[in-house]
Design an enzyme around this catalytic site. Structure first.
Site, PDB file in Angstrom:
ATOM      1  N   LYS A  70     -39.919 -26.700  28.655  1.00  0.00           N
ATOM      2  CA  LYS A  70     -39.449 -28.021  29.320  1.00  0.00           C
ATOM      3  C   LYS A  70     -40.800 -28.837  29.559  1.00  0.00           C
ATOM      4  O   LYS A  70     -40.528 -29.956  29.223  1.00  0.00           O
ATOM      5  CB  LYS A  70     -38.777 -27.752  30.318  1.00  0.00           C
ATOM      6  CG  LYS A  70     -37.277 -27.311  30.280  1.00  0.00           C
ATOM      7  CD  LYS A  70     -36.410 -27.391  31.534  1.00  0.00           C
ATOM      8  CE  LYS A  70     -34.851 -26.800  31.067  1.00  0.00           C
ATOM      9  NZ  LYS A  70     -34.216 -27.044  32.418  1.00  0.00           N
ATOM     10  N   ASP A 110     -30.969 -33.149  33.519  1.00  0.00           N
ATOM     11  CA  ASP A 110     -30.697 -32.272  34.487  1.00  0.00           C
ATOM     12  C   ASP A 110     -30.631 -32.716  35.975  1.00  0.00           C
ATOM     13  O   ASP A 110     -29.624 -32.429  36.641  1.00  0.00           O
ATOM     14  CB  ASP A 110     -32.052 -31.378  34.841  1.00  0.00           C
ATOM     15  CG  ASP A 110     -32.130 -29.992  33.646  1.00  0.00           C
ATOM     16  OD1 ASP A 110     -31.164 -29.772  32.881  1.00  0.00           O
ATOM     17  OD2 ASP A 110     -33.107 -29.669  33.263  1.00  0.00           O
TER      18      ASP A 110
END
Ligand code: ATR
Length: 288
Positions: A70, A110
């Site tokens: 990520k 997210d």
């Protein structure tokens, strides 16, 4: 049927074989009659740059990015949204093609996925006092989401307290505080809060008998407890919360909502989030 016009997306991570995302997104494509497919893409640490080039070369429309890529994926992209840059992590790629070639852009869904799941669970964070257990990658997105949604005060409790201090000094928001995570500090902090979010891995399969909350102590019944762990769906922490009369929200909602936002970035269509949740639950039940 896969044919010459099938559009491809997938998830790059290591490992990816337990990911629920292929089942979740393929169910959504099927429900909307889209000729798209979502595939698992195991990418070993250190190979993320080659992987992004490969996705671009192979005509992929985008991808999700998961552990451990990520952060490292960011340097392989043509652009990142200000939100992803502020969070310091990308979980969704969009690949666009034009006359001048292809570009890969990075998004982070997210933080908004967490807030959407929280609101779907009936909790409005605006002005509220929140405790976050954990200070890792998942906590970063949650903290960003809460600050952007107008939370009143956010206290980060972490086993390694220095990590919590580093996170809050990096974010530099006066609403943030850091403390060491112990059973005692958690119980004391929970008394003065409306929301407790567990971003640690405590309680995750196979350690399902573990909880950050001490055994035999009731949780305040005014509290809402959000556990990011979704395997198992009902963690010991959430059972403790329900037994005490507190509200409990499981972690599958965040997985689905971050996926729904990614789906919308790729396809431009509203995501069928209920279909996506059912697909995840089925996959979890089948034992993967
Ligand atoms: P993620 O990206 O899922 O957040 P991570 O960055 O590895 O994963 O962070 C895991 C979090 O769970 C950390 O806050 C970690 O605490 P430390 O920073 O002290 O390591 C927390 N954690 C993991 N196991 C724990 C345990 N047994 N007790 C308390 N906290 C734990």
């Amino acid at each position: 049927m896969i044919d010459g016009r099938t559009q491809l997306v997938g998830v790059i991570g290591w490992p990816v074989e337990h990911s629920l995302s292929p089942a979740m997104h393929n169910a959504a494509f099927e429900a909307l009659g889209l000729n798209w497919r979502y595939v698992p893409l195991p990418v070993a640490p250190g190979l993320v740059r080659e992987a992004v080039r490969g996705l671009v070369a192979l005509g992929f429309r985008g991808a999700n990015v998961t552990v451990p890529h990520k952060q490292s994926v960011m340097s392989a992209l043509d652009s990142t949204t200000p939100e992803a840059a502020a969070i310091g992590a990308v979980n969704t790629l969009l690949i666009t093609r034009g006359p001048d070639g292809a570009t890969a852009s990075g998004y982070n869904t997210d933080a908004r996925g967490f807030i959407n799941a929280l609101r779907r669970g009936g909790f409005e964070p605006q002005g509220k006092r929140v405790i976050i257990a954990g200070a890792g990658g998942a906590a970063r997105a949650v903290v960003h989401g809460l600050l952007a949604a107008g939370a009143g005060q956010v206290t980060i409790l972490n086993r390694t307290v220095e990590r919590a201090h580093r996170l809050i000094s990096e974010l530099g928001d006066p609403r943030l505080a850091a403390q060491a995570l112990t059973p005692e500090s958690l119980v004391t902090a929970a008394d003065g809060a409306e929301l407790l979010v567990n971003t640690t891995t405590v309680g995750m399969w196979p350690d399902i008998q573990e909880s950050i909350w001490p055994a035999g102590v009731p949780l305040p019944s005014h509290l809402t407890v959000f556990d990011l762990v979704y395997n198992p769906l009902e963690t010991l922490l959430l059972r403790q919360a329900r037994k005490s009369g507190a509200q409990a929200i499981d972690g599958l909602g965040m997985l689905v909502e971050q996926g729904a936002l990614a789906f919308e970035i790729w396809t431009g269509q509203p995501a069928p989030s209920e279909v996506m949740r059912v697909a995840c639950e089925r996959q979890l039940r089948s034992g993967r």
